[in-house]
Each structure stands twice: as C-alpha cells, then as structure tokens.
Design a protein around this motif. Structure first.
Motif, PDB file in Angstrom:
ATOM      1  N   LEU A 399     -24.491 -56.501   4.717  1.00  0.00           N
ATOM      2  CA  LEU A 399     -24.870 -56.643   6.118  1.00  0.00           C
ATOM      3  C   LEU A 399     -24.239 -55.485   6.895  1.00  0.00           C
ATOM      4  CD1 LEU A 399     -24.402 -60.474   6.803  1.00  0.00           C
ATOM      5  CD2 LEU A 399     -26.558 -59.224   6.575  1.00  0.00           C
ATOM      6  N   SER A 400     -25.074 -54.580   7.399  1.00  0.00           N
ATOM      7  CA  SER A 400     -24.557 -53.440   8.151  1.00  0.00           C
ATOM      8  C   SER A 400     -24.186 -53.819   9.583  1.00  0.00           C
ATOM      9  CB  SER A 400     -25.605 -52.325   8.202  1.00  0.00           C
ATOM     10  OG  SER A 400     -25.877 -51.837   6.925  1.00  0.00           O
ATOM     11  N   ARG A 401     -25.001 -54.698  10.175  1.00  0.00           N
ATOM     12  CA  ARG A 401     -24.819 -55.044  11.582  1.00  0.00           C
ATOM     13  C   ARG A 401     -25.309 -56.469  11.812  1.00  0.00           C
ATOM     14  NH1 ARG A 401     -23.503 -55.784  16.358  1.00  0.00           N
ATOM     15  NH2 ARG A 401     -23.897 -54.363  18.108  1.00  0.00           N
ATOM     16  N   ILE A 402     -24.588 -57.199  12.651  1.00  0.00           N
ATOM     17  CA  ILE A 402     -24.984 -58.555  13.026  1.00  0.00           C
ATOM     18  C   ILE A 402     -25.206 -58.600  14.533  1.00  0.00           C
ATOM     19  CG2 ILE A 402     -24.248 -60.966  13.163  1.00  0.00           C
ATOM     20  CD1 ILE A 402     -22.707 -60.551  10.566  1.00  0.00           C
ATOM     21  N   GLY A 426     -29.115 -60.258  10.856  1.00  0.00           N
ATOM     22  CA  GLY A 426     -28.344 -59.263  10.124  1.00  0.00           C
ATOM     23  C   GLY A 426     -29.234 -58.118   9.692  1.00  0.00           C
ATOM     24  N   THR A 427     -28.695 -56.911   9.730  1.00  0.00           N
ATOM     25  CA  THR A 427     -29.440 -55.726   9.311  1.00  0.00           C
ATOM     26  C   THR A 427     -28.966 -55.294   7.924  1.00  0.00           C
ATOM     27  OG1 THR A 427     -29.669 -55.011  11.600  1.00  0.00           O
ATOM     28  CG2 THR A 427     -30.061 -53.362   9.897  1.00  0.00           C
ATOM     29  N   VAL A 428     -29.908 -55.139   7.013  1.00  0.00           N
ATOM     30  CA  VAL A 428     -29.621 -54.749   5.631  1.00  0.00           C
ATOM     31  C   VAL A 428     -30.134 -53.323   5.428  1.00  0.00           C
ATOM     32  CG1 VAL A 428     -29.982 -55.328   3.196  1.00  0.00           C
ATOM     33  CG2 VAL A 428     -29.904 -57.148   4.925  1.00  0.00           C
ATOM     34  N   PRO A 429     -29.307 -52.381   4.935  1.00  0.00           N
ATOM     35  CA  PRO A 429     -29.711 -50.977   4.840  1.00  0.00           C
ATOM     36  C   PRO A 429     -30.612 -50.678   3.636  1.00  0.00           C
ATOM     37  CG  PRO A 429     -27.487 -51.226   4.009  1.00  0.00           C
ATOM     38  CD  PRO A 429     -27.896 -52.575   4.535  1.00  0.00           C
ATOM     39  N   THR A 430     -31.725 -51.376   3.585  1.00  0.00           N
ATOM     40  CA  THR A 430     -32.704 -51.201   2.508  1.00  0.00           C
ATOM     41  C   THR A 430     -34.081 -51.457   3.101  1.00  0.00           C
ATOM     42  OG1 THR A 430     -31.083 -52.260   1.054  1.00  0.00           O
ATOM     43  CG2 THR A 430     -33.248 -51.809   0.127  1.00  0.00           C
ATOM     44  N   GLY A 431     -35.031 -50.563   2.835  1.00  0.00           N
ATOM     45  CA  GLY A 431     -36.359 -50.729   3.399  1.00  0.00           C
ATOM     46  C   GLY A 431     -37.455 -50.385   2.428  1.00  0.00           C
ATOM     47  N   TYR A 432     -38.650 -50.152   2.971  1.00  0.00           N
ATOM     48  CA  TYR A 432     -39.776 -49.914   2.058  1.00  0.00           C
ATOM     49  C   TYR A 432     -39.657 -48.590   1.316  1.00  0.00           C
ATOM     50  CZ  TYR A 432     -41.926 -47.636   6.247  1.00  0.00           C
ATOM     51  OH  TYR A 432     -42.185 -46.868   7.358  1.00  0.00           O
ATOM     52  N   ALA A 433     -38.859 -47.643   1.834  1.00  0.00           N
ATOM     53  CA  ALA A 433     -38.623 -46.405   1.082  1.00  0.00           C
ATOM     54  C   ALA A 433     -37.743 -46.644  -0.133  1.00  0.00           C
ATOM     55  CB  ALA A 433     -37.985 -45.348   1.978  1.00  0.00           C
TER      56      ALA A 433
END
Length: 532
Positions: A399-402, A426-433
């Motif tokens: 979790l990078s940011r809440i 929560g922001t997770v540093p993983t995306g479609y790329a």
C-alpha cells in the motif's frame, strides 16, 4: 531455511538466505550447492559478510573447502580478517574487506557484472540492499519447489521413459526466462522450448547448455541458430529448402531439426497431403544421407524428432478428434521415420502431447511431451486431484498511500469508482502496464490485505490501482501504508480471476511485465542433491 534468487544490478543474479543469522558449515555448503546449480556456466562469486556463525575450514579436505573448490568460484570476498587466512588455503581468489563500506569501494566489487553471487553472513541484508535494491515494489514471487512439484506430477503421469520439454517461451509464461531455464537444467528436464530465436539466444548467452527447440524460426535467423546450437522446427517445404540451401552454403555440421506435422490445428506444419512428397524429398536429400563414420565431417543435419500439436486435449468433448489427431500423426511419423532410417539417420523421437494431453492421454506420451501452462500451475484438463498441480507464482505489492474518502466521492479516472460509504482507499503501485488487466476495474477483482479481500475501486491505471479498504476496517483491522498486498496468489488465483473477465490464465501470466521484480525461492534443500 529459505533461499532466494533475485535480479541484481549490472546483470548480476543474487542468491541469499531469507533468514539471516541461521549459520553453520552445513548451511554454507547448501548455499554453495545452490549457487553451483543455479549458476550453471555463469561466473560464480561468493560474498561472506559479517558473522558466519561458524569457523571456516583450515584444510582442503573440509566439506566447505570441497564445496568451494567444486563450485569453481571466481571471486571470494571475506570479512572479518581471520577468515581470509583460512580461505587462502583453499582459493587464491580471496579478496578481504574490512567492512561493508570498504567492500563497496573495492575495484573487484565495482567490476562485478554478469555473475551469480551468493551472499552469506549476518550482514547479508546490508549487501543485498546495495547490489539488488528493490526498484519496483511489486514483485512476482516464483517457487522453485512448486516448479519441481509440477514437473514431478507430469513425470509420474507419463512414466519414466518419456522425456519432458518445458516450455519457457514468453519469458517462461511471465516467470522469468533465464532463471527458470537454469533451474530446469538442475531439475533434470530434457529440453527447453521457446517461440522465437532471440529467446534461445538469451538462454545460451546466460549459460544454459541443455537442448533448446525454437518453434517459430525466421529464415533470417539461421546464422545465429547455428552459432548458438539451437534446434529448430521445420514446418513447410519453403523452410526445408531454405535450411538445406543454407547448410550447403556454410558447409558445416548444424543443429538437429524437428519436423512439424499439422494434424488438425491448421497453424504450422506439413499437411497430411504433403507427406508423400516430404518422404521422397527426405529419401533423395544428400544432406540426410550419411553413415556413422562420416557424421562429424559431413555438413549433413539430423532430424531429431517428428511432432505435432493437439487442439482440444483439455476437453472431453474433443476426445474423438484427439484420437484422430493421434492416428494421423502416427501415420505421418511412421512414413517419415522409414525414410530417415533408410537414409542412415537414427530413428527420430516423437512428441505430440501438451500439458492437457499429458494429463488426460498419458498412453500417447511416446518419446517426449511438451509441458507449458500445466508446469506453471494451471491444470486445464481438470483430471487431477486438488493439489496435484500448484500455482507457482504470487504477485505481491504494498500500500503506497491510504486516503480517507467520503461516501459518494469518486476514485480514479473518469470518476468511475464511487465510494459506497465513507472509509479508506489504498493505492497499489501496479497497473495495466505491469499486467493488471483493465477489465478488473470497478469491483471485478480483489486484492488481499492482512488476509482480507478488498475490491478494486475505479479504473485500473497504467502504473497504479486503487482498492477499497472498508472490508478490512469492518473486521476491526487497521491498514497501514507499506502493508503487503497480494494481487494474485492462493486467496485469489489467476484461474479464478481470468474466468471472471472471460480470458484464460495464459494471457494473465504472459502479460506480467518485465519491469516487475522477480524473486525465486527454494525451501526443499533436498533438491540440491548434496549426496552427489
């Protein structure tokens, strides 16, 4: 003890034990055995840093000494000073460092590249963080124990006489081409299979020496195919002619080929109508006609195998067609084998079965089978007992940011995510790329935090994904920035997630980006074969 392998800086590969402080001569020997097996022909380096928890040997007859000598270690960095004296009795390639700080300044250390490095001692983590820093907080964890488990399942299924080709195309289905390839050498697979020549080149350049079959070879890649000793699939008369012409041009012995027969896929291969002409061509082709006495001098090439590919072995509804493909293949292989043997060629191998075919039709195994998706933990034929095949990888992040978000506020691009009630995201540093399919947006999948499934809220972004943490707080749990997030794993398998969005695990595995970190773990130290 859990051993880990991960990518380091300067194309180095790092091996270290997950739990520091667990030290003994036996554990050092295990580490050296793992280094020797995973490195293959790559350079080997050992860094002993800090307290080793044991005395080092004073004699070449000591087991640690023998392990060091057997491993052909290129460089051995040691700390503290007293160990240098002991180890110089064993190796002339000892470099002493007074501290971690001085280690990082040594010219020999600064020049390290393209090496497999074993870290050992109480200061392992300090060294690892310097030479293999976490550059992406989303990491795909691959279990070498699970790979061995799945390989063993198929060995038991097809019997001891058939060889196994492990498919490592498409970056080993997302698991990492080079390290999976090296692990297959010491876990005793017979062949590796890749789709294109550059994948075979990458394996050879990393030191893999076992046979490699390239399934879709560009004619323009023939020079590198020969240089790297890669076997190729020949699937048409155009390609056969080009291969023979090139052999005559270079006038040297070349790698073996595998003749592909199309038995109903209509993708690549000689059709059944082509077989009479192919047989005549094989009988007449001078390059195929040689005796045992001139094999090494002749520019002839050898046909290693005849093979085909099943189209529906995973579904019982296609059983009759699978039997038809087997009959067609047997007819073509018999005719080709007869032509080759009459020309002085050895009998070629036959391979037809894929993962599903090996699980459902082991009686068709013949000389070799090709294991792909099943090897990585997805048994598409649904004939195995639960646990027979295990998923080999987990994608984890943090979790990078809440954020505290009010009810009815929107989250993410296009305001697609609406917060159902006031709570946390929560922001997770993983995306479609990174391989997170955008169709998983807006509640179509979950990620696991502290053992609780939290739904994706809003659209998956290129590099980040947001999740609703309310299910976590409703259980009285408190999420924190930096908490581990399991994106794919035991709680939310790729098979289940792919089914939700109408795709298959293949697409999710192969979509895992090269920019993700990859860590390989080994727990079953018996696999190191220390009795050899």
């Amino acid at each position: 003890m859990v051993w880990q392998v991960q990518e380091g800086l300067h194309r180095n590969t790092i091996i270290h034990h997950h739990k520091t402080g667990v030290s003994s001569p036996a554990n050092i020997i295990k580490g050296l055995a793992f280094l020797r097996r995973q490195a293959g022909s790559r350079l080997q380096t050992v860094i002993l840093a800090g307290d080793l928890g044991c005395n080092l040997p004073h004699s070449r007859e000591d087991q640690v000494s023998k392990a060091l000598q057997k491993g052909k270690v290129n460089l051995l960095f040691v700390d503290p000073k007293e160990h240098e004296r002991d180890l110089r009795e064993i190796s002339e390639k000892v470099v002493h460092h007074e501290s971690i700080e001085t280690l990082f300044l040594l010219p020999e250390f600064l020049k390290l590249q393209d090496s497999v490095i074993l870290l050992y001692g109480s200061k392992t983590e300090q060294v690892r963080s310097r030479i293999a820093p976490v550059l992406h907080e989303s990491i795909f964890h691959v279990s070498l124990d699970a790979l061995h488990h799945n390989l063993t399942f198929y060995r038991n299924r097809i019997g001891p006489s058939a060889k196994i080709m492990v498919m490592v195309k498409a970056n080993a289905y997302g698991c990492g081409l080079v390290e999976v390839g090296h692990s297959m050498e010491w876990l005793n697979a017979s062949y590796l299979g890749v789709a294109f020549a550059h994948e075979g080149v990458q394996l050879r350049d990393s030191g893999v020496t076992m046979p490699i079959l390239v399934l879709n070879t560009a004619i323009s890649s023939f020079p590198v195919i020969i240089e790297k000793n890669l076997e190729i699939e020949i699937y048409s008369f155009r390609m056969l002619d080009a291969w023979c012409d090139y052999i005559r041009e270079v006038g040297r012995k070349v790698p073996a080929v595998h003749l592909k027969i199309d038995t109903g896929m209509y993708r690549l291969g000689f059709s059944l109508d082509d077989i009479p002409e192919l047989v005549e061509r094989l009988k007449r082709e001078p390059l195929l006609q040689f005796s045992d006495s001139d094999k090494d001098q002749s520019p002839s090439f050898r046909v290693a195998a005849v093979f085909s590919h099943l189209v529906g072995a995973d579904e019982a509804i296609h059983n009759e067609f699978t039997q038809k493909q087997y009959s067609r293949f047997t007819f073509a292989a018999d005719a080709i084998e007869s032509a080759l043997v009459s020309s002085g060629q050895p009998r070629p191998m036959r391979h037809l079965l894929n993962s599903a075919g090996s699980a459902r039709f082991p009686e068709m195994a013949q000389d070799m089978v090709r294991i792909g998706i099943g090897f990585y933990g997805f048994e598409t034929a649904n004939v195995s007992d639960p646990g027979s095949i295990v998923q080999v990888g987990q994608l984890k992040s943090v979790l990078s940011r809440i954020f505290q978000v009010k009810a009815e506020e929107t989250v993410g691009y296009s305001r697609k995510g609406v917060m159902p009630k006031t709570g946390l995201t929560g922001t997770v540093p993983t995306g479609y790329a990174d391989g997170i399919d955008r169709r998983l947006s807006n509640g179509n999948s979950t990620m696991v935090v502290q053992g609780v499934e939290c739904p994706i809220i809003g659209n998956v972004c290129m590099d980040m994904t947001m999740i609703n943490l309310n299910p976590l707080t409703e259980k009285g749990l408190v999420p924190k920035e930096g908490d581990e997030v399991i994106i794919f794993g035991a709680h939310n398998s790729m098979a289940e997630i792919s089914e939700k969005i109408g795709t298959i695990p293949y697409t999710m595995m192969t979509a895992l980006s090269a920019r993700l970190g990859r860590v390989y773990t080994l727990e079953n130290e018996k696999l190191l074969g220390l009795g050899d």
